[in-house]
Design an enzyme around this catalytic site. Structure first.
Site, PDB file in Angstrom:
ATOM      1  N   LYS A   1      -3.390  -4.990  -0.416  1.00 51.06           N
ATOM      2  CA  LYS A   1      -3.187  -3.553  -0.491  1.00 51.06           C
ATOM      3  C   LYS A   1      -2.069  -3.183   0.480  1.00 51.06           C
ATOM      4  O   LYS A   1      -2.184  -3.386   1.682  1.00 51.06           O
ATOM      5  CB  LYS A   1      -4.480  -2.835  -0.123  1.00 51.06           C
ATOM      6  CG  LYS A   1      -4.359  -1.327  -0.175  1.00 51.06           C
ATOM      7  CD  LYS A   1      -5.704  -0.674   0.048  1.00 51.06           C
ATOM      8  CE  LYS A   1      -5.553   0.833   0.123  1.00 51.06           C
ATOM      9  NZ  LYS A   1      -6.833   1.482   0.378  1.00 51.06           N
TER      10      LYS A   1
ATOM     11  N   LYS B   1      -2.488  -3.905  -5.162  1.00 52.44           N
ATOM     12  CA  LYS B   1      -2.358  -2.464  -5.193  1.00 52.44           C
ATOM     13  C   LYS B   1      -1.225  -2.022  -4.263  1.00 52.44           C
ATOM     14  O   LYS B   1      -1.160  -2.504  -3.136  1.00 52.44           O
ATOM     15  CB  LYS B   1      -3.683  -1.869  -4.710  1.00 52.44           C
ATOM     16  CG  LYS B   1      -3.687  -0.376  -4.574  1.00 52.44           C
ATOM     17  CD  LYS B   1      -4.993   0.063  -3.983  1.00 52.44           C
ATOM     18  CE  LYS B   1      -4.899   1.540  -3.688  1.00 52.44           C
ATOM     19  NZ  LYS B   1      -5.977   2.047  -2.927  1.00 52.44           N
TER      20      LYS B   1
END
Ligand code: PBG
Ligand code: ZN
Length: 322
Positions: free
Chosen positions: A193, A246
């Site tokens: 992330k 992400k």
């Protein structure tokens, strides 16, 4: 000239025949925001088509979604009670716990529910961990995160999805779940992330902006990709069931690289800012929405994503874009 690649592009039927990437409704997970109260359907300004629902309204919306084939959701709770220690994040009657119990009562295994596990919507400071001397403290945060995951698992979550990016969180959660005989609850880890400006609209939706500072001491630096492989490997070792990258669009290279090194299913999260950009451009008449959305979805799949978490899911299935 014997070789003519254009022969395979002549008609739609031929193009479909030789298409290397095909999407399937089973790949899609739809994010949902649940807020306290009753009768609340609160549209998110920067995300046209997406609202925050109170539990009663959420149930209705999920019911409609199910009829369209939206049978997998990622649930975000928006806490109204914020404390320094994020105690409402793992409370026995947290908003997510209440929602899980109701959803599972009503839909059982017809609906897959993964829950976002992170404390940023429940802390006064808005960080994804607990503060100690002004910085986010890794190891004390693990306790809270594991307790939050446990509360969700006990309430019936199919999977928990830790999004905090603390070191060792997957292992800490796995250990806590196993100790409590929740060996069947999966972990879909936000393994890779990045600290990204693409989360802007989400932070409005989840009311989770850090009051001070940014998330760069725990989320990844977008200049790095080797580090992403390391994060993915660690999560796999610690017992993750699904890995995730992400954001998605600007990180297709990362999706492709992780697919090469792991045999776990790989998800990508097509995040709020990516959604907002497409929606805004479409509303301005600058792009054709359906074509653009489907181009992006195929790009995720082509890069190596097995699972796509996207706010576009509802449109894609409802409007038959696939
Ligand atoms: C919370 C969380 C965020 C997102 C998912 N979980 C925001 C953040 O880390 O700041 C982003 C989702 C999106 O932008 O759609 N940790
Ligand atoms: Zn967070």
């Amino acid at each position: 000239m014997y070789a003519r690649p254009r022969r395979l592009r002549r008609t739609q039927i031929i193009r479909n025949l030789v298409a290397e990437t095909k999407l399937d409704q089973d790949m899609f997970i739809y994010p949902h925001f649940v807020v306290p109260g009753k009768g609340v359907k609160d549209p998110i300004d920067a995300m046209p088509g997406i609202s925050r629902f109170s539990l009663d309204e959420l149930i209705k919306d999920v019911e409609v979604g199910l009829q369209l084939g939206v049978n997998k959701i990622l649930l975000f709770g928006v806490g109204n009670e914020k404390t320094e220690d994020a105690s409402s994040a793992y409370a026995e009657k947290s908003i997510v716990v209440e929602t899980l119990i109701e959803l599972k009562n009503k839909f059982g295994d017809d609906l897959f529910v993964a829950t976002d596990v992170c404390v940023c919507a429940y802390t006064t400071h808005g960080h994804c961990g607990l503060l100690k001397d002004g910085s986010v403290d890794n190891d004390s945060s693990l306790q809270v995160i594991a307790q939050m995951a446990l509360a969700h698992a006990e309430a019936g979550a199919d999977m928990v999805a830790p999004s905090d990016m603390m070191d060792g969180r997957v292992g800490a959660i796995r250990q806590t779940l196993d100790k409590n005989n929740l060996t069947e609850t999966g972990i879909m880890s936000y393994s890779v992330k990045y600290a990204s400006s693409y989360y802007g609209p989400f932070r409005e939706a989840a009311d989770s902006s850090p009051g001070q500072g940014d998330r760069k001491s725990y989320q990844m630096d977008f200049r790095n990709s080797k580090e992403a492989l390391r994060e993915a490997e660690l999560d796999e070792e610690e017992g993750a069931d699904i890995l995730m990258v992400k954001p998605a669009l600007a990180y297709l290279d990362i999706i492709a690289e992780i697919k090469q090194i792991s045999n776990l299913p790989l998800a990508c999260y097509n995040v709020s800012g990516e959604y907002s950009m497409v929606k805004a451009a479409a509303e301005a008449g600058f792009v054709a929405e359906q074509e653009l959305v489907m181009e992006n979805m195929h790009a995720f799949s082509r890069a190596g994503a097995d699972i796509i978490i996207s706010y576009h899911t509802r449109d894609i299935l409802e409007k038959g874009w696939m």
